[in-house]
Design a protein around this motif. Structure first.
Motif, PDB file in Angstrom:
ATOM      1  N   GLU A  22       1.042  -1.345   0.124  1.00 11.55           N
ATOM      2  CA  GLU A  22      -0.123  -0.328  -0.049  1.00 11.55           C
ATOM      3  C   GLU A  22       0.904   1.335  -0.355  1.00 11.55           C
ATOM      4  N   ARG A  23       2.281   1.311   0.004  1.00  8.60           N
ATOM      5  CA  ARG A  23       3.128   2.061   0.038  1.00  8.60           C
ATOM      6  C   ARG A  23       2.905   3.257  -1.227  1.00  8.60           C
ATOM      7  N   PRO A  24       2.164   3.940  -1.023  1.00  8.01           N
ATOM      8  CA  PRO A  24       2.311   4.952  -2.500  1.00  8.01           C
ATOM      9  C   PRO A  24       3.690   5.699  -3.350  1.00  8.01           C
ATOM     10  N   VAL A  25       3.623   5.534  -4.644  1.00  5.52           N
ATOM     11  CA  VAL A  25       4.550   5.355  -5.872  1.00  5.52           C
ATOM     12  C   VAL A  25       4.181   7.336  -5.547  1.00  5.52           C
ATOM     13  N   ALA A  26       5.728   7.326  -4.929  1.00  7.64           N
ATOM     14  CA  ALA A  26       5.860   9.430  -5.172  1.00  7.64           C
ATOM     15  C   ALA A  26       6.596  10.097  -6.313  1.00  7.64           C
ATOM     16  N   ALA A  27       6.380  11.388  -6.125  1.00  8.19           N
ATOM     17  CA  ALA A  27       7.296  12.353  -7.267  1.00  8.19           C
ATOM     18  C   ALA A  27       8.255  11.700  -7.628  1.00  8.19           C
ATOM     19  N   GLY A  28       8.935  11.605  -8.525  1.00 14.37           N
ATOM     20  CA  GLY A  28      10.174  10.660  -9.256  1.00 14.37           C
ATOM     21  C   GLY A  28      10.749   9.869  -8.917  1.00 14.37           C
ATOM     22  N   GLU A  29      10.008   8.708  -8.691  1.00 13.45           N
ATOM     23  CA  GLU A  29       9.778   7.371  -8.613  1.00 13.45           C
ATOM     24  C   GLU A  29      10.018   6.774  -9.774  1.00 13.45           C
ATOM     25  N   THR A  30      10.612   6.094 -10.023  1.00  8.59           N
ATOM     26  CA  THR A  30      10.334   5.019 -11.223  1.00  8.59           C
ATOM     27  C   THR A  30       9.402   3.676 -10.724  1.00  8.59           C
ATOM     28  N   ALA A  31       8.783   2.748 -10.717  1.00  9.92           N
ATOM     29  CA  ALA A  31       8.417   1.447 -10.394  1.00  9.92           C
ATOM     30  C   ALA A  31       8.147   0.784 -12.061  1.00  9.92           C
ATOM     31  N   LEU A  32       9.253  -0.239 -11.666  1.00  2.82           N
ATOM     32  CA  LEU A  32       9.082  -1.586 -12.751  1.00  2.82           C
ATOM     33  C   LEU A  32       8.462  -2.724 -11.908  1.00  2.82           C
TER      34      LEU A  32
END
Ligand code: FE2
Length: 291
Positions: A215-225
């Motif tokens: 449930e950890r949000p992906v924050a500004a600047g983060e890239t998720a693969l």
């Protein structure tokens, strides 16, 4: 049976990097991540309201074997190349450039009041296309369709398809999708993806929680693969969520990388360097005409 939702496999916060003649940017992924993002090689995000961080720009330099995709969010980038193209990429514009056998170009951010920001993505070319004729696509913001959804999202479609809308960049070997998605606070969004494709997101503003992940949000600047699966599903935080969502068909070919040149073998890199030294790197050229 439908494929399960894709969950996040890796997160990349981005690394402060000095590039070109001294541009401060954040590098999301690059040669250390090969082959995780195959067919994508590199994602840089530039963004600053201090001209000293970007005015040095990216003076004349070569590329071979890749496509470079520049997406300007704010500000202006002047460019010129050995194909004879020159001009200015402004806010919302995209330059999708196939270096093929070789181009030499420059990319020079212009002094701007306020923020100058955007992205450069490198897309690999299949071995059989690396020495192809270079090609340039310049798309103004108005040529990129923006699709509203029933749930309040707005989706700019640069490449690939969203719903029934196809983006203007077509005929790219790795069959990419490149979307800029804006979700309102709490807004939800789902994109079906090709099960065999590599899929990643990069959060521009706000944050969001991707289904199938913690449930950890992906924050500004983060890239998720994302890992294998079918659709990508995300819910925006109360601050809303703007993000790039990119996918493409992996090439599964060897990568030999030397700065702005990405080939398949060390011998091909040596050829490129020797040709740069001898002045016969450029195979296809038109005279540069100032606009
Ligand atoms: Fe470049």
């Amino acid at each position: 049976m439908t494929d399960p939702v894709r969950s996040i496999e890796h997160r990349f916060p981005g690394v402060p990097t000095l590039e070109g003649a001294g541009v401060r940017l954040r590098r999301s992924f690059s040669n250390n991540e090969v082959p995780l993002f195959d067919p994508f090689l590199l994602l840089d995000r530039f963004g600053s309201s201090n001209p000293a961080d970007y005015l040095a720009g990216f003076p004349w330099h070569p590329h071979r074997g890749i496509e470079t995709v520049t997406y300007v969010l704010d500000g202006r980038v002047a460019h010129g190349d050995t194909l004879g193209n020159s001009g200015v990429i402004g806010a919302g514009d995209v330059q999708w450039m196939n270096s093929g056998s070789g181009i030499i170009h420059q990319e020079m951010p212009q002094r701007t009041e306020g923020s100058m920001s955007g992205f450069q993505l490198w897309v690999n070319l299949p071995a059989k296309e690396k020495m192809s004729v270079p090609a340039y696509r310049g798309l103004s913001a108005g040529e990129i369709p923006e699709v509203p959804t029933e749930l309040g999202a707005r989706v700019k479609v640069v490449a690939g398809t969203f719903g029934t809308v196809e983006g203007p960049v077509r005929g790219i070997p790795v069959d990419p999708t490149y979307l800029d998605v804006r979700l309102p606070p709490g807004g939800e969004f789902e994109l079906p993806t090709h099960p065999g494709h590599t899929v990643f997101s990069h959060t521009i503003e706000g944050s969001g929680v991707f289904a199938g992940s913690d449930e950890r949000p992906v924050a500004a600047g983060e890239t998720a693969l994302f890992g294998a699966g079918g659709p990508v599903r995300v819910r925006a935080s109360p601050a809303g969520h703007r993000f790039l969502l990119v996918s493409g068909r992996p090439l599964h070919e060897p990568v030999a990388w030397y700065g702005p040149i990405v080939m398949n073998t060390q011998a091909e890199l040596r050829d490129a360097v020797r040709e740069l030294d001898h002045g016969d790197f450029i195979k296809h050229r038109r005279p540069i005409v100032e606009e």
